[in-house]
Design a protein around this motif. Sequence first.
Motif, PDB file in Angstrom:
ATOM      1  N   VAL A  53       0.811  -1.209   0.000  1.00  0.00           N
ATOM      2  CA  VAL A  53       0.000   0.000   0.000  1.00  0.00           C
ATOM      3  C   VAL A  53       0.851   1.269   0.000  1.00  0.00           C
ATOM      4  O   VAL A  53       0.470   2.278  -0.588  1.00  0.00           O
ATOM      5  CB  VAL A  53      -1.020  -0.017   1.159  1.00  0.00           C
ATOM      6  CG1 VAL A  53      -0.363   0.204   2.496  1.00  0.00           C
ATOM      7  CG2 VAL A  53      -2.130   0.974   0.920  1.00  0.00           C
ATOM      8  N   ASP A  69      -6.165  -6.801  -6.393  1.00  0.00           N
ATOM      9  CA  ASP A  69      -5.639  -6.994  -5.045  1.00  0.00           C
ATOM     10  C   ASP A  69      -5.399  -8.491  -4.896  1.00  0.00           C
ATOM     11  O   ASP A  69      -6.327  -9.289  -4.863  1.00  0.00           O
ATOM     12  CB  ASP A  69      -6.640  -6.496  -4.012  1.00  0.00           C
ATOM     13  CG  ASP A  69      -6.133  -6.629  -2.595  1.00  0.00           C
ATOM     14  OD1 ASP A  69      -5.085  -7.289  -2.373  1.00  0.00           O
ATOM     15  OD2 ASP A  69      -6.794  -6.087  -1.693  1.00  0.00           O
ATOM     16  N   SER A  93      -3.964  -2.267   4.076  1.00  0.00           N
ATOM     17  CA  SER A  93      -5.106  -1.407   3.728  1.00  0.00           C
ATOM     18  C   SER A  93      -5.246  -1.166   2.221  1.00  0.00           C
ATOM     19  O   SER A  93      -5.839  -0.185   1.797  1.00  0.00           O
ATOM     20  CB  SER A  93      -5.000  -0.071   4.474  1.00  0.00           C
ATOM     21  OG  SER A  93      -3.783   0.569   4.155  1.00  0.00           O
ATOM     22  N   THR A  94      -4.746  -2.083   1.413  1.00  0.00           N
ATOM     23  CA  THR A  94      -4.823  -1.965  -0.044  1.00  0.00           C
ATOM     24  C   THR A  94      -6.260  -1.777  -0.528  1.00  0.00           C
ATOM     25  O   THR A  94      -6.529  -0.916  -1.370  1.00  0.00           O
ATOM     26  CB  THR A  94      -4.191  -3.199  -0.723  1.00  0.00           C
ATOM     27  OG1 THR A  94      -2.785  -3.191  -0.449  1.00  0.00           O
ATOM     28  CG2 THR A  94      -4.420  -3.212  -2.215  1.00  0.00           C
ATOM     29  N   ALA A  95      -7.185  -2.559  -0.013  1.00  0.00           N
ATOM     30  CA  ALA A  95      -8.580  -2.470  -0.471  1.00  0.00           C
ATOM     31  C   ALA A  95      -9.136  -1.066  -0.271  1.00  0.00           C
ATOM     32  O   ALA A  95      -9.829  -0.533  -1.153  1.00  0.00           O
ATOM     33  CB  ALA A  95      -9.446  -3.502   0.246  1.00  0.00           C
ATOM     34  N   GLY A  96      -8.841  -0.440   0.844  1.00  0.00           N
ATOM     35  CA  GLY A  96      -9.322   0.912   1.115  1.00  0.00           C
ATOM     36  C   GLY A  96      -8.706   1.946   0.187  1.00  0.00           C
ATOM     37  O   GLY A  96      -9.387   2.853  -0.298  1.00  0.00           O
ATOM     38  N   VAL A  97      -7.412   1.815  -0.078  1.00  0.00           N
ATOM     39  CA  VAL A  97      -6.729   2.744  -0.986  1.00  0.00           C
ATOM     40  C   VAL A  97      -7.322   2.618  -2.386  1.00  0.00           C
ATOM     41  O   VAL A  97      -7.588   3.610  -3.055  1.00  0.00           O
ATOM     42  CB  VAL A  97      -5.207   2.487  -0.991  1.00  0.00           C
ATOM     43  CG1 VAL A  97      -4.514   3.209  -2.138  1.00  0.00           C
ATOM     44  CG2 VAL A  97      -4.606   2.914   0.344  1.00  0.00           C
ATOM     45  N   ALA A 108     -10.371   1.544  -3.139  1.00  0.00           N
ATOM     46  CA  ALA A 108     -11.744   2.057  -3.101  1.00  0.00           C
ATOM     47  C   ALA A 108     -11.763   3.578  -3.213  1.00  0.00           C
ATOM     48  O   ALA A 108     -12.573   4.143  -3.961  1.00  0.00           O
ATOM     49  CB  ALA A 108     -12.442   1.599  -1.823  1.00  0.00           C
ATOM     50  N   ARG A 109     -10.875   4.247  -2.491  1.00  0.00           N
ATOM     51  CA  ARG A 109     -10.807   5.716  -2.575  1.00  0.00           C
ATOM     52  C   ARG A 109     -10.359   6.182  -3.952  1.00  0.00           C
ATOM     53  O   ARG A 109     -10.829   7.202  -4.458  1.00  0.00           O
ATOM     54  CB  ARG A 109      -9.883   6.272  -1.490  1.00  0.00           C
ATOM     55  CG  ARG A 109     -10.506   6.237  -0.103  1.00  0.00           C
ATOM     56  CD  ARG A 109      -9.656   6.951   0.931  1.00  0.00           C
ATOM     57  NE  ARG A 109      -8.335   6.359   1.138  1.00  0.00           N
ATOM     58  CZ  ARG A 109      -8.113   5.260   1.875  1.00  0.00           C
ATOM     59  NH1 ARG A 109      -9.112   4.630   2.466  1.00  0.00           N
ATOM     60  NH2 ARG A 109      -6.889   4.802   2.018  1.00  0.00           N
ATOM     61  N   THR A 114     -11.554  -2.520  -9.829  1.00  0.00           N
ATOM     62  CA  THR A 114     -10.789  -3.308  -8.865  1.00  0.00           C
ATOM     63  C   THR A 114     -11.326  -4.719  -8.809  1.00  0.00           C
ATOM     64  O   THR A 114     -12.525  -4.963  -8.870  1.00  0.00           O
ATOM     65  CB  THR A 114     -10.822  -2.675  -7.461  1.00  0.00           C
ATOM     66  OG1 THR A 114     -12.169  -2.547  -7.042  1.00  0.00           O
ATOM     67  CG2 THR A 114     -10.162  -1.316  -7.462  1.00  0.00           C
TER      68      THR A 114
END
Length: 149
Positions: free
Chosen positions: A16, A42, A48-52, A54-55, A64
């Motif tokens: 990330v 991913d 916190s890759t999924a959150g980055v 998503a943003r 994604t």
Amino acid sequence: MAPLDVSILLSTRNRVHVLARTLEAFRALDTHDLTWELVAVDNGSSDSTAGVLARARESLPLVTLSEPVPGKNRALNRALAIARGRLLIFTDDDVLPSHGWVAEYVAAARRWPGHSIFAGTIRPAMPPGTPPALADERFRFASGAFARY
């Protein structure tokens, strides 16, 4: 769905800290009225890759995907299955493309329509503390500086 001009494909796993910089660089690309997508997979990250990702969908034409079984080839094959671009560009999660990167690939593909593979210059960003002999560009590109024996 209609085809796009370009699909950029990358996979990432627990990186990330570099992925965020790469996504920022993609926001600055000059896409010259191209239709394009960034397909990011991913590959089983536990950070916190999924959150980055998503943003990043808020400001990039980002698709994604998740591939929980580790393996870069497996992840990229998942991306290939949904990519809509006439031109596919494979990259990594730590690449910082120049402003004209996509436009240059498109121009090359148009200039040489009979060719299937294109590549460009890679300039490694060496971390602080890299010994000067390894950081010297002439050494890196003229020898097996990154080869393991």
